[in-house]
Design a protein around this motif. Structure first.
Motif, PDB file in Angstrom:
ATOM      1  N   UNK A 144      12.641  26.592  -5.948  1.00 29.72           N
ATOM      2  CA  UNK A 144      12.198  27.030  -7.017  1.00 29.72           C
ATOM      3  C   UNK A 144      11.654  25.925  -7.974  1.00 29.72           C
ATOM      4  N   UNK A 145      10.702  26.620  -8.643  1.00 32.35           N
ATOM      5  CA  UNK A 145       9.901  25.787  -9.902  1.00 32.35           C
ATOM      6  C   UNK A 145       8.968  24.796  -9.436  1.00 32.35           C
ATOM      7  N   UNK A 146       9.113  24.363  -8.315  1.00 32.18           N
ATOM      8  CA  UNK A 146       8.166  23.209  -7.774  1.00 32.18           C
ATOM      9  C   UNK A 146       6.856  23.245  -6.971  1.00 32.18           C
ATOM     10  N   UNK A 147       6.059  22.631  -7.228  1.00 31.51           N
ATOM     11  CA  UNK A 147       4.868  22.718  -6.289  1.00 31.51           C
ATOM     12  C   UNK A 147       5.105  22.288  -4.954  1.00 31.51           C
ATOM     13  N   UNK A 148       4.358  22.254  -4.042  1.00 35.51           N
ATOM     14  CA  UNK A 148       4.584  21.967  -2.434  1.00 35.51           C
ATOM     15  C   UNK A 148       3.239  21.191  -1.959  1.00 35.51           C
ATOM     16  N   UNK A 149       3.682  20.237  -1.303  1.00 30.90           N
ATOM     17  CA  UNK A 149       2.388  19.343  -0.652  1.00 30.90           C
ATOM     18  C   UNK A 149       2.560  19.561   1.097  1.00 30.90           C
ATOM     19  N   UNK A 150       1.459  20.070   1.544  1.00 30.52           N
ATOM     20  CA  UNK A 150       1.772  20.022   3.112  1.00 30.52           C
ATOM     21  C   UNK A 150       0.800  19.056   3.547  1.00 30.52           C
ATOM     22  N   UNK A 151       1.349  17.923   4.461  1.00 38.81           N
ATOM     23  CA  UNK A 151       0.584  16.982   4.932  1.00 38.81           C
ATOM     24  C   UNK A 151       0.335  16.642   6.453  1.00 38.81           C
ATOM     25  N   UNK A 152      -0.895  16.663   6.962  1.00 35.64           N
ATOM     26  CA  UNK A 152      -0.966  16.544   8.390  1.00 35.64           C
ATOM     27  C   UNK A 152      -1.808  15.336   8.608  1.00 35.64           C
ATOM     28  N   UNK A 153      -1.868  14.994   9.922  1.00 39.42           N
ATOM     29  CA  UNK A 153      -2.755  13.770  10.447  1.00 39.42           C
ATOM     30  C   UNK A 153      -3.975  14.378  11.191  1.00 39.42           C
ATOM     31  N   UNK A 154      -4.880  14.081  11.028  1.00 38.21           N
ATOM     32  CA  UNK A 154      -6.147  14.743  11.280  1.00 38.21           C
ATOM     33  C   UNK A 154      -6.196  14.671  13.065  1.00 38.21           C
ATOM     34  N   UNK A 155      -5.651  13.670  13.610  1.00 40.71           N
ATOM     35  CA  UNK A 155      -5.489  13.697  15.009  1.00 40.71           C
ATOM     36  C   UNK A 155      -4.463  14.675  15.624  1.00 40.71           C
ATOM     37  N   UNK A 256       4.737  11.524 -13.366  1.00 38.99           N
ATOM     38  CA  UNK A 256       5.285  11.874 -12.332  1.00 38.99           C
ATOM     39  C   UNK A 256       5.810  13.469 -12.105  1.00 38.99           C
ATOM     40  N   UNK A 257       5.797  13.907 -10.971  1.00 43.21           N
ATOM     41  CA  UNK A 257       6.260  15.471 -10.758  1.00 43.21           C
ATOM     42  C   UNK A 257       7.112  15.595  -9.516  1.00 43.21           C
ATOM     43  N   UNK A 258       8.345  16.195  -9.533  1.00 49.51           N
ATOM     44  CA  UNK A 258       8.834  16.536  -7.963  1.00 49.51           C
ATOM     45  C   UNK A 258       8.226  17.382  -7.320  1.00 49.51           C
ATOM     46  N   UNK A 259       8.084  17.497  -6.130  1.00 52.94           N
ATOM     47  CA  UNK A 259       7.309  18.440  -5.359  1.00 52.94           C
ATOM     48  C   UNK A 259       8.183  18.690  -3.858  1.00 52.94           C
ATOM     49  N   UNK A 260       8.064  19.770  -3.474  1.00 50.65           N
ATOM     50  CA  UNK A 260       8.510  19.822  -1.704  1.00 50.65           C
ATOM     51  C   UNK A 260       7.580  19.225  -0.859  1.00 50.65           C
ATOM     52  N   UNK A 261       7.818  18.714   0.078  1.00 46.01           N
ATOM     53  CA  UNK A 261       6.909  17.921   1.032  1.00 46.01           C
ATOM     54  C   UNK A 261       6.944  18.494   2.353  1.00 46.01           C
ATOM     55  N   UNK A 262       6.086  18.961   2.993  1.00 42.51           N
ATOM     56  CA  UNK A 262       6.019  19.189   4.479  1.00 42.51           C
ATOM     57  C   UNK A 262       5.058  18.323   5.235  1.00 42.51           C
ATOM     58  N   UNK A 271      10.585  15.378  -3.007  1.00 37.21           N
ATOM     59  CA  UNK A 271       9.906  13.953  -3.327  1.00 37.21           C
ATOM     60  C   UNK A 271       9.424  13.856  -4.713  1.00 37.21           C
ATOM     61  N   UNK A 272       9.269  12.431  -5.128  1.00 40.40           N
ATOM     62  CA  UNK A 272       8.699  12.731  -6.579  1.00 40.40           C
ATOM     63  C   UNK A 272       7.435  11.964  -6.221  1.00 40.40           C
ATOM     64  N   UNK A 273       6.347  12.585  -6.834  1.00 37.84           N
ATOM     65  CA  UNK A 273       4.816  12.397  -6.665  1.00 37.84           C
ATOM     66  C   UNK A 273       4.468  11.781  -7.798  1.00 37.84           C
ATOM     67  N   UNK A 274       3.944  10.531  -7.791  1.00 42.70           N
ATOM     68  CA  UNK A 274       3.721   9.371  -8.776  1.00 42.70           C
ATOM     69  C   UNK A 274       2.153   8.845  -8.449  1.00 42.70           C
ATOM     70  N   UNK A 275       1.397   8.555  -9.554  1.00 39.76           N
ATOM     71  CA  UNK A 275       0.277   7.827  -9.329  1.00 39.76           C
ATOM     72  C   UNK A 275       0.926   6.329  -9.146  1.00 39.76           C
ATOM     73  N   UNK A 276       0.010   5.530  -8.151  1.00 37.13           N
ATOM     74  CA  UNK A 276       0.401   4.111  -8.065  1.00 37.13           C
ATOM     75  C   UNK A 276       0.291   3.620  -9.353  1.00 37.13           C
ATOM     76  N   UNK A 277       1.599   2.380  -9.387  1.00 35.28           N
ATOM     77  CA  UNK A 277       1.761   1.732 -10.513  1.00 35.28           C
ATOM     78  C   UNK A 277       0.303   0.832 -10.942  1.00 35.28           C
ATOM     79  N   UNK A 278      -0.202   0.785 -12.095  1.00 37.55           N
ATOM     80  CA  UNK A 278      -1.273   0.400 -12.458  1.00 37.55           C
ATOM     81  C   UNK A 278      -2.504   1.203 -12.663  1.00 37.55           C
ATOM     82  N   UNK A 279      -2.131   2.622 -12.167  1.00 42.67           N
ATOM     83  CA  UNK A 279      -3.431   3.339 -12.436  1.00 42.67           C
ATOM     84  C   UNK A 279      -3.594   3.903 -13.779  1.00 42.67           C
ATOM     85  N   UNK A 280      -2.804   3.747 -14.724  1.00 38.98           N
ATOM     86  CA  UNK A 280      -2.757   4.075 -15.928  1.00 38.98           C
ATOM     87  C   UNK A 280      -3.642   3.185 -16.881  1.00 38.98           C
TER      88      UNK A 280
END
Length: 597
Positions: A144-155, A256-262, A271-280
Motif C-alpha cells: 500500500x501507498x508505495x511506488x514499485x520498481x522493476x529491475x531486469x538485466x538486459x541479458x 529518499x523514498x520507500x519502494x517495493x522492488x522486483x 527498499x529505501x530509494x536514495x540518491x547517492x551521497x554527494x548528489x546534492x
C-alpha cells in the motif's frame, strides 16, 4: 477466515523439465482474470483502459501472476506450505474479475469467486483432470501507498549474480502507487553495493542513468541507491534520520523514498530509494568518508591520514596531488581540533548538526563507518556530512554479541565499552574531542534547542506516519525474508519499542544539553500480561508473567544460563536477551553460544 475454493481445471502440458517435481507430471493451469484498472494516467499513458491478466498455476506449486497492462509478472514465493504472491500497491481487491467461460473458480457454497482476497491464506481444491481433488494454499499479499520498481538485466540473467565491482546493463520500470508509469525499460547500469549488508540474503543495489532523471517524486540524479534495511527491524531508521537531518539544516543529505522492488518476476522486498551521497552537493565538491580497513582495502580511491583510513567518493578519479591535499587537510583538522584552535579550519555548524543526528538516533557506526566529510570549491574549511547509514541505530549495536545500549548512553561514551571500542584506534574521534570544549558544547546546545521541535516531531508524528505508509510492504518483506533481524514477532511491536527508545532518547538529549521538554507518553500499553518463557537444553521451561510495556532485567530471569551460554530470543537466535526491550508480546528465550562477532 479461510475460504475454501474449488477450481475445475483442464490438463495442459509444458516441456520445461526445470520446473518439474520428481515423481509428478507437470501440469499448468491458466486461470484467466480481468483487471479493471481505472488508473490515474501519466504522460506515457494517454487513455484509461482495462487489460487482461492471468494467474498461472502448476501442480508442483509454481504460481505466476501476469499483468499485461503494466508488462509485469510476479512469481509466487513458497513458505511453510503456502504460496505467497507479493503484489504492488496498484493492484486492489476489486481489480480482479473472473473472465474465463471455460474455467471457473467457486467458493464451497457454489458461488463464483469475483474478487481477490488479500492477506488471508485461501485453501483451494484443484482437479487436475484425475478426479482427485488436490489441496493447495495461496495467499495474495498487496503493498500500500508505495511506488514499485522493476529491475531486469538486459541479458536476461539473474540479478542475484551481480557483483559490487562491475556494472551490468539493465532495464528499469517504475510505477507510482496508483500504477502510473514514470519510466519503462529505460537503460541503466546496475550493480551490487554495501559492505556488511552485502553478505546478507537481501542485497542492496545501486544503478545509474546516462543523465539526471527524477524517480518516485525525488529530485533528479543520475546515480541511485537501493538500501535493503535488512538489519533494521523497524525498516525506518535510515528514512527518519535522513529526513530529520535535512529538517535541521544538513542540506547536503540526500532525500529518499520507500519502494517495493522486483527483480525479474521475483519480489525482493521493501527498499529505501536514495540518491547517492554527494548528489546534492555543488559541482567540484570533494567528498570522502571514514572507513574501517576491511572496507578501505577494497576501494580504488583512498588515502591514509593520522593513521586512519578514508575512502574518496568524489571525484571519481583521484590524482596524486589531490591525495596529498586531502591527507594534509585531515592532518590540519586533526591538529586544530586537538589544540582547541579549530575556528576557521572546520565548519562548526555542520559538525554540530551531524553530531546531533548521530546522538539522537544513537548510531553505532558513528566515527568509524560511512562517516562523511567534504570540501567545497573556494572554501578551505572542512565540513561534516552528509548523514548516511543508520541501520544499526536505535539502541542495537551487535545483537549477536549481546551489545545493546540504554537510551541514557551517549555515543561519546562508547569508547568506555571494550566490546565496542576494540577498534578505537580506527575511530575519527573529533566529535568526542570537540564536545569536551565548553564553548563548543554550549553552541551545540543552542542549535539543539532551536531545532527541538523537529526532534520531537519524529516521536509525535514521523514514526506513526512512516508506519502507516510501509506497514503493508514490511509485512510482505518479513515473509519474503523470514531470517531478517527482529526483536519482536509482530512488526507493530518493533515500532512501539522504537517510540519507547526515541522518547527516552529525547530526554537524554535534554539532559546532555541542560534543557527540558515534555513530550508526553507516546507508547500505549495494553495492561495485559505476557508470558515470557526460558527453555533449557533438556526442554525444561520456566515461564514468568510480565505486564505489557515492562522490561525484564537479568535479575528477573528465573533460570541461570550455564557458563559459556546466553539467553537468545527464539525468533532469531542472534538476538540476545536485553533489558532495554520492553515486553509487548509472548516471548520465548533459548540458550545459545556467546559469540564475539
Amino acid at each position: 477466515m479461510t475460504a475454501a475454493m474449488r477450481i475445475v481445471l483442464s490438463r495442459i502440458s509444458r516441456e520445461n523439465d526445470s520446473m518439474k517435481t520428481p515423481g509428478k507430471p507437470l501440469i499448468i493451469v491458466c486461470v484467466s482474470l480481468f483487471i479493471l484498472t481505472g488508473l490515474l494516467l501519466s504522460d506515457r499513458i494517454h487513455a484509461a483502459r482495462s487489460a487482461a491478466a492471468s494467474l498461472e498455476l502448476t501442480q508442483d506449486g509454481q504460481c505466476i501472476y501476469h499483468d499485461n497492462v503494466h508488462n509485469i509478472r510476479v512469481s509466487g514465493y513458497d513458505l511453510n506450505g503456502v504460496t505467497y504472491l507479493f503484489l504492488p500497491s496498484f493492484i486492489s481487491d476489486d481489480h480482479i474479475k473472473q473472465s474465463s467461460e471455460v474455467i471457473k473458480i467457486y467458493l464451497t457454497d457454489g458461488t463464483e469467486l469475483n474478487r481477490a482476497r488479500f492477506g488471508c491464506v485461501q485453501d483451494i481444491e484443484v482437479d487436475y483432470g484425475t478426479g482427485e481433488m488436490i489441496p493447495w494454499k495461496i495467499c495474495f499479499m498487496r503493498s500500500e501507498n508505495l511506488p514499485s520498481i522493476f529491475l531486469d538485466l538486459s541479458d536476461g540473467g539473474d540479478i542475484s549474480q551481480l557483483t559490487r565491482e562491475e556494472y551490468s546493463d539493465g532495464v528499469i520500470s517504475v510505477y507510482d502507487h496508483d500504477g502510473n508509469m514514470s519510466f519503462v525499460t529505460e537503460k541503466i547500469k546496475l550493480k551490487g553495493r554495501g559492505n556488511y549488508t552485502w553478505q546478507s540474503d537481501k542485497k542492496p543495489f545501486e544503478f545509474k542513468f546516462a543523465e539526471d532523471v527524477s524517480l518516485c517524486g525525488l529530485e533528479p540524479s543520475d546515480k541511485w541507491v537501493l538500501i535493503s534495511d535488512y538489519y533494521d527491524p523497524t525498516m525506518m531508521m535510515n528514512k527518519l534520520a535522513l529526513d530529520l537531518s535535512r529538517d535541521i539544516g544538513i542540506d547536503c543529505t540526500t532525500d529518499c523514498e520507500w519502494t517495493d522492488v522486483y527483480a525479474g518476476d521475483t519480489y525482493m522486498g521493501n527498499y529505501l530509494l536514495c540518491k547517492e551521497p554527494g548528489s546534492e552537493m555543488e559541482k567540484g565538491t570533494c567528498l570522502f568518508r571514514k572507513e574501517i580497513p576491511h572496507t578501505y582495502n577494497k576501494k580504488p580511491n583512498k588515502f591514509i591520514s593520522c593513521d586512519r583510513h578514508y575512502v574518496v567518493d568524489e571525484p571519481n578519479a583521484l590524482s596524486e596531488d589531490m591525495t596529498d591535499t586531502l591527507a594534509r587537510t585531515v592532518e590540519e583538522a586533526d591538529r586544530s581540533i586537538r589544540s582547541g584552535e579549530y575556528a576557521g579550519v572546520i565548519d562548526e555548524d555542520s559538525f554540530i548538526r551531524r553530531f546531533l543526528i548521530e546522538e539522537f538516533f544513537f548510531n553505532a557506526d558513528a566515527f568509524s563507518h560511512s562517516y562523511y566529510y567534504y570540501l567545497m570549491p573556494g572554501d578551505s574549511r572542512l565540513y561534516a556530512g552528509p548523514c548516511w547509514d543508520y541501520d544499526l541505530a536505535g539502541g542495537t549495536f551487535n545483537g549477536a554479541a549481546g551489545l545493546y545500549y540504554d537510551y541514557d548512553t551517549s555515543i561519546l561514551e562508547m569508547t568506555e565499552d571494550p566490546a565496542y571500542a576494540k577498534d578505537k584506534e580506527e575511530w575519527t574521534d573529533w566529535d568526542i574531542v570537540l564536545c569536551g570544549y565548553e564553548e563548543y558544547r554550549e553552541k551545540a546546545g543552542r542549535i539543539y534547542d532551536e531545532n527541538k521541535d523537529a526532534f520531537r516531531d519524529v516521536i509525535l508524528n514521523d514514526i506513526d506516519e512512516a508506519f502507516d505508509r510501509i506497514n503493508a510492504s514490511v509485512e510482505m518483506d518479513s515473509l519474503r525474508w523470514p531470517e531478517k533481524d527482529r526483536h519482536y514477532l509482530a512488526y507493530p511491536n518493533e515500532i512501539k519499542h522504537l517510540k519507547y527508545f526515541m522518547e527516552n532518547r529525547l530526554g537524554h538529549m535534554d539532559s546532555l544539553f541542560g534543557t527540558h521538554s515534555v513530550t508526553g507518553a507516546t507508547v500505549p500499553v495494553t495492561g495485559e500480561n505476557h508470558e515470557v518463557s526460558f527453555v533449557l537444553a533438556d526442554g525444561t521451561t520456566t515461564t514468568v508473567s510480565v505486564k505489557d510495556g515492562i522490561s525484564l532485567t537479568e535479575s528477573d530471569i528465573p533460570v541461570r544460563a550455564e557458563e559459556g551460554l546466553h539467553w537468545a530470543n527464539a525468533i532469531n537466535e542472534e538476538t540476545y536477551f536485553s533489558p532495554f526491550f520492553p515486553v509487548y508480546e509472548d516471548t520465548e528465550y533459548i540458550l545459545t553460544d556467546i559469540t564475539d562477532e
